[in-house]
Motif scaffolding. Structure first.
Motif, PDB file in Angstrom:
ATOM      1  N   GLY A 186       0.817  -1.214   0.000  1.00  0.00           N
ATOM      2  CA  GLY A 186       0.000   0.000   0.000  1.00  0.00           C
ATOM      3  C   GLY A 186       0.845   1.254   0.000  1.00  0.00           C
ATOM      4  N   ALA A 187       0.482   2.217   0.827  1.00  0.00           N
ATOM      5  CA  ALA A 187       1.198   3.487   0.902  1.00  0.00           C
ATOM      6  C   ALA A 187       2.611   3.316   1.449  1.00  0.00           C
ATOM      7  CB  ALA A 187       0.424   4.465   1.783  1.00  0.00           C
ATOM      8  N   LYS A 188       2.879   2.173   2.087  1.00  0.00           N
ATOM      9  CA  LYS A 188       4.206   1.912   2.641  1.00  0.00           C
ATOM     10  C   LYS A 188       5.152   1.317   1.603  1.00  0.00           C
ATOM     11  CE  LYS A 188       2.845   3.098   6.785  1.00  0.00           C
ATOM     12  NZ  LYS A 188       3.323   4.344   7.441  1.00  0.00           N
ATOM     13  N   GLY A 189       4.645   1.079   0.390  1.00  0.00           N
ATOM     14  CA  GLY A 189       5.490   0.571  -0.687  1.00  0.00           C
ATOM     15  C   GLY A 189       5.283  -0.894  -0.978  1.00  0.00           C
ATOM     16  N   GLY A 190       5.300  -1.243  -2.264  1.00  0.00           N
ATOM     17  CA  GLY A 190       5.193  -2.642  -2.661  1.00  0.00           C
ATOM     18  C   GLY A 190       3.761  -3.106  -2.812  1.00  0.00           C
ATOM     19  N   ILE A 191       3.610  -4.302  -3.349  1.00  0.00           N
ATOM     20  CA  ILE A 191       2.294  -4.867  -3.558  1.00  0.00           C
ATOM     21  C   ILE A 191       1.822  -5.563  -2.296  1.00  0.00           C
ATOM     22  CG2 ILE A 191       2.682  -5.164  -6.027  1.00  0.00           C
ATOM     23  CD1 ILE A 191       3.217  -8.131  -5.449  1.00  0.00           C
ATOM     24  N   ALA A 193      -2.215  -7.108  -0.385  1.00  0.00           N
ATOM     25  CA  ALA A 193      -3.540  -6.808   0.132  1.00  0.00           C
ATOM     26  C   ALA A 193      -3.449  -6.412   1.602  1.00  0.00           C
ATOM     27  CB  ALA A 193      -4.428  -8.043  -0.046  1.00  0.00           C
ATOM     28  N   PRO A 194      -4.564  -5.963   2.188  1.00  0.00           N
ATOM     29  CA  PRO A 194      -4.532  -5.568   3.609  1.00  0.00           C
ATOM     30  C   PRO A 194      -4.077  -6.680   4.550  1.00  0.00           C
ATOM     31  CG  PRO A 194      -6.539  -4.768   2.554  1.00  0.00           C
ATOM     32  CD  PRO A 194      -5.864  -5.674   1.566  1.00  0.00           C
ATOM     33  N   ASN A 195      -4.204  -7.956   4.122  1.00  0.00           N
ATOM     34  CA  ASN A 195      -3.812  -9.065   4.993  1.00  0.00           C
ATOM     35  C   ASN A 195      -2.383  -9.525   4.734  1.00  0.00           C
ATOM     36  OD1 ASN A 195      -4.193 -10.202   2.487  1.00  0.00           O
ATOM     37  ND2 ASN A 195      -5.258 -12.019   3.239  1.00  0.00           N
ATOM     38  N   LYS A 196      -1.562  -8.674   4.119  1.00  0.00           N
ATOM     39  CA  LYS A 196      -0.206  -9.087   3.758  1.00  0.00           C
ATOM     40  C   LYS A 196       0.599  -9.527   4.979  1.00  0.00           C
ATOM     41  CE  LYS A 196       3.886  -7.604   1.175  1.00  0.00           C
ATOM     42  NZ  LYS A 196       4.504  -6.513   0.370  1.00  0.00           N
ATOM     43  N   GLN A 197       0.489  -8.789   6.080  1.00  0.00           N
ATOM     44  CA  GLN A 197       1.256  -9.163   7.277  1.00  0.00           C
ATOM     45  C   GLN A 197       0.841 -10.543   7.763  1.00  0.00           C
ATOM     46  OE1 GLN A 197       1.654  -6.286  10.475  1.00  0.00           O
ATOM     47  NE2 GLN A 197       1.589  -7.911  12.018  1.00  0.00           N
ATOM     48  N   ARG A 198      -0.452 -10.823   7.761  1.00  0.00           N
ATOM     49  CA  ARG A 198      -0.918 -12.136   8.209  1.00  0.00           C
ATOM     50  C   ARG A 198      -0.378 -13.238   7.312  1.00  0.00           C
ATOM     51  NH1 ARG A 198      -1.757 -15.623  12.023  1.00  0.00           N
ATOM     52  NH2 ARG A 198      -3.606 -16.932  11.779  1.00  0.00           N
ATOM     53  N   MET A 199      -0.384 -13.011   6.010  1.00  0.00           N
ATOM     54  CA  MET A 199       0.142 -14.015   5.082  1.00  0.00           C
ATOM     55  C   MET A 199       1.649 -14.207   5.291  1.00  0.00           C
ATOM     56  SD  MET A 199      -2.402 -15.238   3.478  1.00  0.00           S
ATOM     57  CE  MET A 199      -3.273 -15.015   5.030  1.00  0.00           C
ATOM     58  N   PHE A 200       2.353 -13.104   5.546  1.00  0.00           N
ATOM     59  CA  PHE A 200       3.798 -13.174   5.772  1.00  0.00           C
ATOM     60  C   PHE A 200       4.115 -14.010   7.008  1.00  0.00           C
ATOM     61  CE2 PHE A 200       7.893 -11.273   7.202  1.00  0.00           C
ATOM     62  CZ  PHE A 200       8.639 -11.522   6.068  1.00  0.00           C
TER      63      PHE A 200
END
Length: 292
Positions: A186-191, A193-200
């Motif tokens: 998002g605004a922090k850079g890179g591709i 979705a909103p659940n990116k941290q959870r997936m990571f």
């Protein structure tokens, strides 16, 4: 695999490409400190020695600068870290922009170094987004024999493709080291979705469990300025070490610099594969579609 291996994910914020020598000095100093603390395997972030590009204007200028920063594996950066691991009797996985044999070709590379020098290298296979504009394709999966065990390496987005770690497991990997510079999205850079941290958080758990091996996942910290076109992006941090049961042995809860350490017990490999015989039950003959 050795009975117990003490591993660390060294979540640091690399200096900009122009300060490559500071990155090398920092990694060498940390190698010495970690070895003194009993760490046997240390993982550093993706492109940690050279950092990502910083585009000074247009794409062609960025590519020229990236080529100037990149080094061959026998260059001063890897040579210095290999000398440090040799001196202190420790293994480490480091990342850098590697110069190819053809001028202009650059690889996003992970290098395993140890008491005997360079053990092996792996080039990132799956380039995400703009990375395709700067870094060339990867290498076939390889597993490297060391005194600690059989070690495979993947780089960031490679971990999100199950085939990458499955191939390393099929080749006999006991420990997979994944070095990252995963951005917040998002605004922090890179591709993402909103659940990116959870997936990571989940992906290394699943790669460890489904293949019955250890995953040492080290992400970068802080931020990096990629130039006027892309701006400043922020990394997620959140490094973690996972055992073959899918149990998180150690994790970072911050996007700042951090070190997470865990003891990898070889017995967990047999225990997990006995409890969950996923390798014994696999039926690759039914999945030829994956070759298309």
């Amino acid at each position: 695999m050795k009975g117990t291996v003490t591993a660390a994910a060294v979540q640091i914020e690399p200096f900009p490409p122009a300060d490559k020598e500071r990155n090398v000095a920092d990694v060498c100093a940390r190698v010495a400190d970690l070895a003194a603390e009993g760490v046997e395997l240390a993982a550093f972030p993706e492109l940690g020695l050279t950092n990502f590009f910083c585009e000074p204007g247009d794409l062609s200028a960025g590519r020229r600068d990236a080529w100037q920063v990149a080094e061959s594996l026998d260059g001063p950066a890897v040579t210095a870290v290999a000398a440090a691991t040799r001196k202190h009797g420790i293994h480490a996985v480091i990342g850098l922009a590697e110069r190819g044999d053809v001028p202009g070709a650059i690889f996003n590379t992970a290098v395993l170094v140890g008491p005997g020098g360079i053990v092996g290298a792996t080039r990132k296979v799956h380039a995400a987004g703009f990375e395709k504009l700067y870094y060339s394709g990867g290498t076939q999966p390889q597993v490297f024999d060391t005194s600690l065990g059989r070690i495979g390496m993947v780089i960031c987005y490679d971990l999100w493709h199950p085939e990458s770690v499955r191939c390393l497991g099929r080749l006999g990997a006991e420990i997979v080291v994944c070095i990252n510079s995963a951005w917040k999205g998002g605004a922090k850079g890179g591709i993402g979705a909103p659940n990116k941290q959870r997936m990571f958080e989940l992906v290394p758990v699943m790669r460890a469990f489904e293949n019955g091996l250890f995953v040492v996942m080290c992400n970068g910290a802080g931020s990096h300025t990629l130039g006027d076109r892309y701006g400043t992006w922020e990394r997620m941090g959140l490094s973690r070490i996972v055992d073959p049961h899918g149990t998180v042995l150690a994790e970072s809860f911050t996007d700042a610099e951090d070190v997470v350490t865990a003891r990898l017990q070889a017995a967990a490999l047999e225990d997990s594969r006995a409890a969950w015989p996923l390798w014994a039950d696999r039926r690759p003959e039914f999945f030829q579609a994956l070759l298309l």
